[in-house]
Motif scaffolding. Structure first.
Motif, PDB file in Angstrom:
ATOM      1  N   MET A  78      25.119  25.661  23.574  1.00 18.05           N
ATOM      2  CA  MET A  78      25.976  25.266  24.697  1.00 18.05           C
ATOM      3  C   MET A  78      26.402  23.801  24.592  1.00 18.05           C
ATOM      4  N   GLY A  79      25.750  23.049  23.682  1.00 20.02           N
ATOM      5  CA  GLY A  79      26.169  21.658  23.490  1.00 20.02           C
ATOM      6  C   GLY A  79      25.132  20.610  23.832  1.00 20.02           C
ATOM      7  N   MET A  80      23.855  20.988  23.846  1.00 13.35           N
ATOM      8  CA  MET A  80      22.787  20.026  24.115  1.00 13.35           C
ATOM      9  C   MET A  80      21.870  19.929  22.905  1.00 13.35           C
ATOM     10  N   ALA A  81      21.593  18.705  22.466  1.00 16.57           N
ATOM     11  CA  ALA A  81      20.674  18.484  21.344  1.00 16.57           C
ATOM     12  C   ALA A  81      19.487  17.660  21.817  1.00 16.57           C
ATOM     13  N   HIS A  82      18.365  17.818  21.132  1.00 15.81           N
ATOM     14  CA  HIS A  82      17.113  17.152  21.514  1.00 15.81           C
ATOM     15  C   HIS A  82      16.546  16.465  20.278  1.00 15.81           C
ATOM     16  N   VAL A  83      16.409  15.136  20.346  1.00 13.08           N
ATOM     17  CA  VAL A  83      15.738  14.385  19.278  1.00 13.08           C
ATOM     18  C   VAL A  83      14.314  14.141  19.763  1.00 13.08           C
ATOM     19  N   PRO A  84      13.340  14.893  19.243  1.00  7.24           N
ATOM     20  CA  PRO A  84      11.995  14.856  19.830  1.00  7.24           C
ATOM     21  C   PRO A  84      11.197  13.610  19.474  1.00  7.24           C
ATOM     22  N   GLU A  85      10.202  13.357  20.287  1.00 12.79           N
ATOM     23  CA  GLU A  85       9.258  12.275  19.999  1.00 12.79           C
ATOM     24  C   GLU A  85       8.562  12.564  18.665  1.00 12.79           C
ATOM     25  N   GLY A  86       8.401  11.534  17.840  1.00 14.25           N
ATOM     26  CA  GLY A  86       7.719  11.717  16.559  1.00 14.25           C
ATOM     27  C   GLY A  86       8.595  12.315  15.474  1.00 14.25           C
ATOM     28  N   ARG A  87       9.934  12.323  15.712  1.00 14.47           N
ATOM     29  CA  ARG A  87      10.929  12.766  14.725  1.00 14.47           C
ATOM     30  C   ARG A  87      10.917  14.280  14.464  1.00 14.47           C
ATOM     31  N   ARG A  88       9.756  14.817  14.073  1.00 16.92           N
ATOM     32  CA  ARG A  88       9.622  16.268  13.828  1.00 16.92           C
ATOM     33  C   ARG A  88      10.632  16.808  12.823  1.00 16.92           C
ATOM     34  N   VAL A  89      10.796  16.088  11.723  1.00 15.39           N
ATOM     35  CA  VAL A  89      11.647  16.623  10.654  1.00 15.39           C
ATOM     36  C   VAL A  89      10.883  17.719   9.909  1.00 15.39           C
ATOM     37  N   ALA A 134      12.084  15.460   3.052  1.00  8.72           N
ATOM     38  CA  ALA A 134      12.114  14.649   4.266  1.00  8.72           C
ATOM     39  C   ALA A 134      10.775  13.984   4.549  1.00  8.72           C
ATOM     40  N   GLY A 135       9.679  14.640   4.150  1.00  6.14           N
ATOM     41  CA  GLY A 135       8.350  14.093   4.406  1.00  6.14           C
ATOM     42  C   GLY A 135       8.052  12.827   3.628  1.00  6.14           C
ATOM     43  N   THR A 136       8.861  12.532   2.617  1.00  7.24           N
ATOM     44  CA  THR A 136       8.628  11.330   1.805  1.00  7.24           C
ATOM     45  C   THR A 136       9.446  10.126   2.304  1.00  7.24           C
ATOM     46  N   GLU A 141      13.799   6.058   8.297  1.00  5.28           N
ATOM     47  CA  GLU A 141      14.703   7.037   7.690  1.00  5.28           C
ATOM     48  C   GLU A 141      14.535   8.408   8.343  1.00  5.28           C
ATOM     49  N   GLN A 142      13.288   8.755   8.696  1.00  4.30           N
ATOM     50  CA  GLN A 142      13.064  10.027   9.382  1.00  4.30           C
ATOM     51  C   GLN A 142      13.726  10.037  10.762  1.00  4.30           C
ATOM     52  N   SER A 153      24.842  19.458  15.307  1.00 12.18           N
ATOM     53  CA  SER A 153      25.124  20.551  16.238  1.00 12.18           C
ATOM     54  C   SER A 153      26.362  20.274  17.092  1.00 12.18           C
ATOM     55  N   LYS A 154      26.977  19.090  16.861  1.00 14.50           N
ATOM     56  CA  LYS A 154      28.169  18.660  17.606  1.00 14.50           C
ATOM     57  C   LYS A 154      27.896  18.698  19.119  1.00 14.50           C
ATOM     58  N   PRO A 155      26.894  17.928  19.556  1.00 13.72           N
ATOM     59  CA  PRO A 155      26.479  18.012  20.959  1.00 13.72           C
ATOM     60  C   PRO A 155      27.384  17.249  21.914  1.00 13.72           C
ATOM     61  N   LYS A 156      27.385  17.711  23.160  1.00 11.45           N
ATOM     62  CA  LYS A 156      28.021  16.963  24.242  1.00 11.45           C
ATOM     63  C   LYS A 156      26.991  16.014  24.871  1.00 11.45           C
ATOM     64  N   LEU A 157      25.729  16.443  24.839  1.00 12.78           N
ATOM     65  CA  LEU A 157      24.634  15.685  25.431  1.00 12.78           C
ATOM     66  C   LEU A 157      23.471  15.650  24.456  1.00 12.78           C
ATOM     67  N   ILE A 158      22.892  14.458  24.250  1.00 11.00           N
ATOM     68  CA  ILE A 158      21.689  14.334  23.421  1.00 11.00           C
ATOM     69  C   ILE A 158      20.547  13.810  24.288  1.00 11.00           C
ATOM     70  N   LEU A 159      19.419  14.505  24.215  1.00 10.10           N
ATOM     71  CA  LEU A 159      18.174  14.029  24.819  1.00 10.10           C
ATOM     72  C   LEU A 159      17.410  13.302  23.721  1.00 10.10           C
ATOM     73  N   MET A 160      17.106  12.030  23.922  1.00  5.64           N
ATOM     74  CA  MET A 160      16.388  11.239  22.914  1.00  5.64           C
ATOM     75  C   MET A 160      15.029  10.828  23.464  1.00  5.64           C
ATOM     76  N   ASP A 161      13.979  11.199  22.742  1.00  6.55           N
ATOM     77  CA  ASP A 161      12.613  10.944  23.203  1.00  6.55           C
ATOM     78  C   ASP A 161      11.936   9.891  22.327  1.00  6.55           C
ATOM     79  N   GLU A 162      11.781   8.689  22.868  1.00  2.00           N
ATOM     80  CA  GLU A 162      11.095   7.574  22.207  1.00  2.00           C
ATOM     81  C   GLU A 162      11.619   7.326  20.775  1.00  2.00           C
TER      82      GLU A 162
END
Length: 236
Positions: A78-89, A134-136, A141-142, A153-162
């Motif tokens: 629907m257009g929402m992306a989430h950049v989680p705490e701790g990167r989580r790549v 990515a783990g290296t 960079e992560q 994901s071409k978001p309209k809204l990004i949630l950014m956590d720490e």
């Protein structure tokens, strides 16, 4: 109508009430900061908005649609992306594979390729390391990769956590430049950040969260000058 509306949301972990009936909104085109101490419930709120946690009561509206019970991958679509705490790549996957995972809800291969070019332009280190696991990558960079993956994901809204957590002061400045770039691209941002000074410095508005409740809100510039905020969060 606000782009994102949180209405009287409560969240429980078993018998523990983590979020105590909060309401707030994010208007299209804004950067809104959510600041507070560790354990205040900031990450829980983002997880609830993105569908990873179900609220006990209350509702969440995204562009007027109630998304309270919608699955996370559909919310991304629907257009929402989430950049989680701790990167989580995805540490065992390459940088390029991680970026492509961000576009899994898109069917427009040509446009996705253009988005990838844009990300490489603004994150040249990701292009240099596109075939590297990515783990290296370094922590900075992560974080760039996590942000790039969200942008795919071409978001309209990004949630950014720490986004600045665990990074050197130099990299923190770089990450905040990226946040400002996202904003300039027309993306609305809800930013959870312990570095209150940096967050309030780029936000339009802000909310202060304490033990699951919003205790203050207003223009970010006004909160920056508030004596209670200075003492509790700005070290002044």
């Amino acid at each position: 109508m606000a782009m994102l509306e949180i209405k009287d949301v409560q969240v429980h972990y078993g018998m523990i009430q983590a979020i105590k009936g909060i309401s707030f909104d994010v208007e299209q085109g804004e950067i809104v900061a959510l600041i507070g101490a560790n354990g205040a419930g900031k990450t829980t709120i983002l997880h609830t908005i993105s569908g990873l946690i179900s609220p006990t009561t209350g509702s969440i509206l995204f562009e007027g649609t109630d998304i309270t019970k919608i699955q996370p991958h559909k919310i991304v679509g629907m257009g929402m992306a989430h950049v989680p705490e701790g990167r989580r790549v995805f540490s065992d996957m390459t940088v390029l594979q991680n970026l492509k995972m961000g576009a899994y809800t898109r069917n427009d291969a040509a446009e996705s390729a253009e988005t990838l070019k844009m990300i490489y332009k603004h994150f040249p280190r990701l292009e240099e390391r596109k075939n590297q696991r990515a783990g290296t990558l370094s922590g900075g960079e992560q974080q760039m990769l996590a942000m790039g993956r969200a942008l795919m994901s071409k978001p309209k809204l990004i949630l950014m956590d720490e986004p600045s957590m665990g990074l050197s002061p130099l990299l923190v400045k770089e990450v905040f430049k990226i946040i400002e770039f996202c904003h300039e691209e027309g993306i609305t941002i809800l930013l959870v950040e312990q570095n209150a000074k940096m967050a309030l410095g780029i936000a339009d508005r802000a909310y202060v969260l304490e033990t699951g409740q919003i205790t203050m809100s207003g223009k970010a510039s006004d909160l920056m000058e508030d004596e209670a905020v200075k003492k509790a969060y700005l070290g002044m």
